[in-house]
Design an enzyme around this catalytic site. Structure first.
Site, mmCIF file in Angstrom:
data_model
loop_
_atom_site.group_PDB
_atom_site.id
_atom_site.type_symbol
_atom_site.label_atom_id
_atom_site.label_comp_id
_atom_site.label_asym_id
_atom_site.label_seq_id
_atom_site.Cartn_x
_atom_site.Cartn_y
_atom_site.Cartn_z
ATOM 1 C CB THR A 8 -0.950 0.031 1.221
ATOM 2 O OG1 THR A 8 -1.755 1.208 1.145
ATOM 3 C CG2 THR A 8 -0.209 0.032 2.554
ATOM 4 C CG ASN A 10 -4.121 5.002 2.743
ATOM 5 O OD1 ASN A 10 -3.795 5.277 3.895
ATOM 6 N ND2 ASN A 10 -5.297 5.298 2.244
ATOM 7 C CE LYS A 13 -6.120 0.877 1.862
ATOM 8 N NZ LYS A 13 -5.949 0.236 0.546
ATOM 9 C CD GLU A 41 -4.710 2.386 -14.797
ATOM 10 O OE1 GLU A 41 -5.736 2.783 -14.200
ATOM 11 O OE2 GLU A 41 -4.362 2.770 -15.918
ATOM 12 C CG ASP A 70 -9.317 -2.234 -3.267
ATOM 13 O OD1 ASP A 70 -8.445 -1.394 -3.562
ATOM 14 O OD2 ASP A 70 -10.504 -2.131 -3.647
ATOM 15 C CE1 TYR A 152 -15.199 9.587 1.831
ATOM 16 C CE2 TYR A 152 -13.618 7.780 1.667
ATOM 17 C CZ TYR A 152 -14.371 8.767 1.071
ATOM 18 O OH TYR A 152 -14.299 8.954 -0.283
ATOM 19 C CG ASP A 153 -11.244 6.472 10.266
ATOM 20 O OD1 ASP A 153 -12.045 5.666 9.752
ATOM 21 O OD2 ASP A 153 -10.060 6.174 10.527
ATOM 22 C CE LYS A 173 -9.954 2.653 11.282
ATOM 23 N NZ LYS A 173 -9.350 3.551 10.279
ATOM 24 N NE ARG A 179 -7.021 -1.225 6.340
ATOM 25 C CZ ARG A 179 -7.809 -0.154 6.289
ATOM 26 N NH1 ARG A 179 -8.038 0.575 7.370
ATOM 27 N NH2 ARG A 179 -8.389 0.199 5.155
HETATM 28 P P1 ITT Z 1 -3.461 1.668 -1.825
HETATM 29 O O1 ITT Z 1 -4.196 1.216 -3.067
HETATM 30 O O2 ITT Z 1 -2.032 2.087 -2.099
HETATM 31 O O3 ITT Z 1 -3.551 0.685 -0.712
HETATM 32 P P2 ITT Z 1 -5.625 3.628 -1.583
HETATM 33 O O4 ITT Z 1 -5.907 4.714 -0.583
HETATM 34 O O5 ITT Z 1 -5.755 3.995 -3.034
HETATM 35 O O6 ITT Z 1 -4.168 3.026 -1.256
HETATM 36 P P3 ITT Z 1 -7.955 1.915 -1.789
HETATM 37 O O7 ITT Z 1 -8.035 1.992 -3.257
HETATM 38 O O8 ITT Z 1 -8.228 0.610 -1.100
HETATM 39 O O9 ITT Z 1 -6.535 2.391 -1.262
HETATM 40 O O10 ITT Z 1 -8.943 3.038 -1.221
HETATM 41 C C1 ITT Z 1 -9.388 2.980 0.078
HETATM 42 C C2 ITT Z 1 -10.037 4.315 0.439
HETATM 43 O O11 ITT Z 1 -11.203 4.047 1.256
HETATM 44 C C3 ITT Z 1 -9.087 5.133 1.303
HETATM 45 O O12 ITT Z 1 -8.306 6.001 0.516
HETATM 46 C C4 ITT Z 1 -10.057 5.863 2.237
HETATM 47 O O13 ITT Z 1 -10.538 7.021 1.600
HETATM 48 C C5 ITT Z 1 -11.205 4.855 2.403
HETATM 49 N N1 ITT Z 1 -10.979 4.011 3.584
HETATM 50 C C6 ITT Z 1 -10.595 2.691 3.608
HETATM 51 N N2 ITT Z 1 -10.429 2.249 4.866
HETATM 52 C C7 ITT Z 1 -10.703 3.298 5.659
HETATM 53 C C8 ITT Z 1 -10.692 3.487 7.055
HETATM 54 O O14 ITT Z 1 -10.301 2.515 7.881
HETATM 55 N N3 ITT Z 1 -11.029 4.673 7.532
HETATM 56 C C9 ITT Z 1 -11.389 5.683 6.722
HETATM 57 N N4 ITT Z 1 -11.403 5.614 5.377
HETATM 58 C C10 ITT Z 1 -11.059 4.426 4.845
#
Ligand code: ITT
Length: 199
Positions: A8, A10, A13, A41, A70, A152-153, A173, A179
């Site tokens: 990831t 993010n 995450k 992608e 994801d 969105y937490d 959490k 997750r």
């Molecule tokens: P990677 O693909 O690199 O892992 P990404 O942010 O693009 O990063 P996703 O495509 O899975 O990952 O998108 C998940 C989105 O959903 C994330 O960016 C948040 O906006 C939301 N999200 C997922 N889990 C969350 C959580 O625990 N709390 C708040 N928002 C969350």
């Protein structure tokens, strides 16, 4: 120690996943350690398809075991949106929250039900792959509150706790989240596949 790549970019995450896996005897790295790895992608129409694509691609590219997540938010009043488009809904976390609250401004509390979903895929470089998932039910709050977590937490309210997810500690959490649930299952998969001992 065996290496595990948490696939990831993010940071929110990555923090939650590495913390929850810290009791496994694994050398955990993230995509930050592979600066040249390309983006995968996210063309799938489900969280599972996207998690499988990320895990398979990075396992092949790195030659290591990989765990990919994801995830996203499904809002019932928006017919499940933003769903797999949760990260692409707007350019930043504040922008995504503002857009969501605007779309929900006339929706009464009884119809503000929503859930976070997370699918985790665990893949080996030789093509073994398994998935598992978790969900967290709640309501879209009228206003953001709290500064913990990510995404969105601040606008995700848990009626049973009387709190927004961004008001919870990381431990609180992880104990209830989509997750956290998926990761507990993923840890069982990793223990079995990699022959790690039970804690
Ligand atoms: P990677 O693909 O690199 O892992 P990404 O942010 O693009 O990063 P996703 O495509 O899975 O990952 O998108 C998940 C989105 O959903 C994330 O960016 C948040 O906006 C939301 N999200 C997922 N889990 C969350 C959580 O625990 N709390 C708040 N928002 C969350």
């Amino acid at each position: 120690m065996r290496k595990l790549v948490v696939a990831t970019r993010n940071l929110g995450k990555a923090r939650e996943i590495t913390e929850m896996l810290s009791d496994l005897p694994l050398d955990i790295v993230t995509l930050k350690d592979y600066p040249d790895a390309p983006e995968v992608e996210e063309t799938g129409s489900t969280f599972e398809e996207n998690a499988l694509a990320k895990a398979k691609t990075y396992a092949r590219l790195t030659g290591e075991w990989v765990l990919a997540d994801d995830s996203g938010l499904e809002v019932d009043a928006l017919n499940g949106a933003p769903g797999v488009y949760s990260s692409r809904f707007a350019a930043s976390d504040p922008g995504r929250i503002a857009k969501l609250l605007d779309l929900m401004k006339d929706v009464p509390e009884s119809r503000r039900t929503a859930r976070f979903r997370c699918v985790i895929a665990v893949a080996s470089p030789d093509g073994q792959i398994e998935t598992c998932e978790g969900t967290l039910e709640g309501l879209i709050a009228p206003e953001p509150k709290g500064s913990n977590g990510f995404g969105y937490d601040p606008v995700f309210y848990i009626p049973d706790l009387g709190k927004h997810v961004a008001e919870l500690t990381p431990e609180q959490k992880n104990a209830i989240s989509h997750r956290g649930e998926a990761l507990r299952k993923a840890k069982a998969i990793l223990r079995r596949k990699l022959g790690l001992s039970e804690e």
